[in-house]
Motif scaffolding. Sequence first.
Motif, PDB file in Angstrom:
ATOM      1  N   GLN A 112       0.934  -1.091   0.081  1.00 23.62           N
ATOM      2  CA  GLN A 112      -0.012  -0.072   0.074  1.00 23.62           C
ATOM      3  C   GLN A 112       0.848   0.987  -0.161  1.00 23.62           C
ATOM      4  N   ALA A 147      -6.559  13.118  -9.725  1.00 26.52           N
ATOM      5  CA  ALA A 147      -6.712  11.478  -9.388  1.00 26.52           C
ATOM      6  C   ALA A 147      -7.822  11.060  -8.665  1.00 26.52           C
ATOM      7  N   VAL A 162     -11.292   7.957  -8.030  1.00 24.49           N
ATOM      8  CA  VAL A 162     -11.514   6.576  -8.103  1.00 24.49           C
ATOM      9  C   VAL A 162     -13.055   6.360  -8.428  1.00 24.49           C
ATOM     10  N   PRO A 208     -11.195  -1.966  -4.155  1.00 23.78           N
ATOM     11  CA  PRO A 208     -10.693  -1.045  -4.966  1.00 23.78           C
ATOM     12  C   PRO A 208     -11.676  -0.721  -6.175  1.00 23.78           C
ATOM     13  N   VAL A 256      -9.393   3.430 -11.523  1.00 24.34           N
ATOM     14  CA  VAL A 256      -8.638   4.795 -11.423  1.00 24.34           C
ATOM     15  C   VAL A 256      -9.012   5.664 -12.659  1.00 24.34           C
ATOM     16  N   ALA A 289      -5.353  -0.707 -13.613  1.00 27.98           N
ATOM     17  CA  ALA A 289      -5.407   0.347 -12.536  1.00 27.98           C
ATOM     18  C   ALA A 289      -6.385   0.315 -11.872  1.00 27.98           C
ATOM     19  N   ALA A 294      -7.747   1.050  -7.495  1.00 26.48           N
ATOM     20  CA  ALA A 294      -7.318   1.458  -6.357  1.00 26.48           C
ATOM     21  C   ALA A 294      -8.299   2.050  -5.370  1.00 26.48           C
ATOM     22  N   SER A 330      -7.359   4.737  -3.233  1.00 24.33           N
ATOM     23  CA  SER A 330      -6.863   5.967  -3.024  1.00 24.33           C
ATOM     24  C   SER A 330      -5.612   6.099  -3.911  1.00 24.33           C
ATOM     25  N   LEU A 331      -5.283   7.269  -4.200  1.00 21.98           N
ATOM     26  CA  LEU A 331      -3.829   7.497  -5.116  1.00 21.98           C
ATOM     27  C   LEU A 331      -3.440   8.853  -4.935  1.00 21.98           C
ATOM     28  N   THR A 339      -0.643   4.280  -6.058  1.00 28.89           N
ATOM     29  CA  THR A 339      -1.942   3.766  -5.631  1.00 28.89           C
ATOM     30  C   THR A 339      -1.680   2.883  -4.338  1.00 28.89           C
ATOM     31  N   ASP A 340      -2.906   2.891  -3.664  1.00 28.55           N
ATOM     32  CA  ASP A 340      -2.799   2.041  -2.282  1.00 28.55           C
ATOM     33  C   ASP A 340      -3.004   0.541  -2.768  1.00 28.55           C
ATOM     34  N   THR A 341      -2.875   0.060  -3.908  1.00 25.77           N
ATOM     35  CA  THR A 341      -2.832  -1.222  -4.353  1.00 25.77           C
ATOM     36  C   THR A 341      -1.426  -1.599  -4.876  1.00 25.77           C
TER      37      THR A 341
END
Length: 384
Positions: free
Chosen positions: A39, A318, A320, A332, A335, A355, A357, A359-360, A374-376
């Motif tokens: 993350q 950015a 989601v 997720p 993106v 892509a 996520a 959050s990014l 990204t948090d992925t």
Amino acid sequence: MYRWLLAAVFLNVVLLAPAVLAQKWTVQYFYDQDRTELQLTDLAFPSPERGIAIGTIYEREGGKQKYTALVTSDGGANWALVPLKEFPRSIFFLDESNGWLVTSGGIWHTAEAGRSWTRISDQIKPNKKLDSPPPGGLILRVWFLDAQHGFAAGFQKSVFETQDGGRTWKPVEEAAKPASNPAYSLYTHLGFADAKHGLIVGGYSPPRKDADADLPDWMEPEKAVRRRTVPTLTLEIETRDGGLTWMSSTAPLIGSLASLHVSESVGLAVWGFADSFEWPSEVYSLNLITGRSESVFKEKDRRVTDAISFPGPRAFLAAVEPSGRLHSSPIPGKVKILTSVNLKDWTEMDVDYRAVARSLVLAGPDAGHVWAATDTGMILRLAP
């Protein structure tokens, strides 16, 4: 006080230059391991070649954690994991070599673009007599005007100043003046337009008192979308003389500040809202010289988590696409990245279909060199 909640402008598609329309976002790095996930929570690109991301590697079973930085010296063609000793909260880079890392236990400095870190001070300890003291120290973020002079913002309504590169810190007294309980007050973001004009923003949000207060919204979606939206208190301190003096102010507003990026005199602030609110987020442009603000973007199916602008202007959002009814869903979503050349009309860009996520964050030295983390565990690059 900046008037965050102004009427939104009508958004229309604007014709961009062919070169801009041809740009797309490609996955440049993906942490793909069977038993662990990465993350990423913060990102800096002080030059087109050097980039640094920070985050945590979690074991999918067992819950063990490892802290790491992810660094590149060739514009992201190659990335290397650099172990960190403590939980990383945020990073700030003054130039392509000199940067500061805020961790739960200390302040660290690098002169090698993040490839090695030296601990230069311990965290500021919280007041344990207050309710719900934070884990670790008070400082969440830092901003440096030069190699020696900087500021820090954090928990318990605290702001600090350093004159020796972060080795020692003294409190900024004006930050404690707003009338709010310090146990539930914090300053989360800061930025300077130039050597004189700076802004530090946070908020006061008392704990929920309902029976389900300890449960995340996604576990009680029906209650979350019906829950009454309650205004919180936004805290702000502002300087126009490089921190020699500060002026504090407050305002009751809906939501909380999720992101603040400043480029020269223009800043972009992302305001996040609860699941029961009509929009998941709203973006505002700020002029730190004049103090004026303007709402520039909000859509029901785009939860913006970060925004960045460059001279021109050229800006990126950015976002989601929520995967369900709740903006805060733990699943997720796709993106989405949008761009504008006037901060009013936004165009969605082509993003790699892989892509996803929750959050990014965005970072880059100029409008032609921008990355997203990204948090992925993905890093995306704006490709020509």
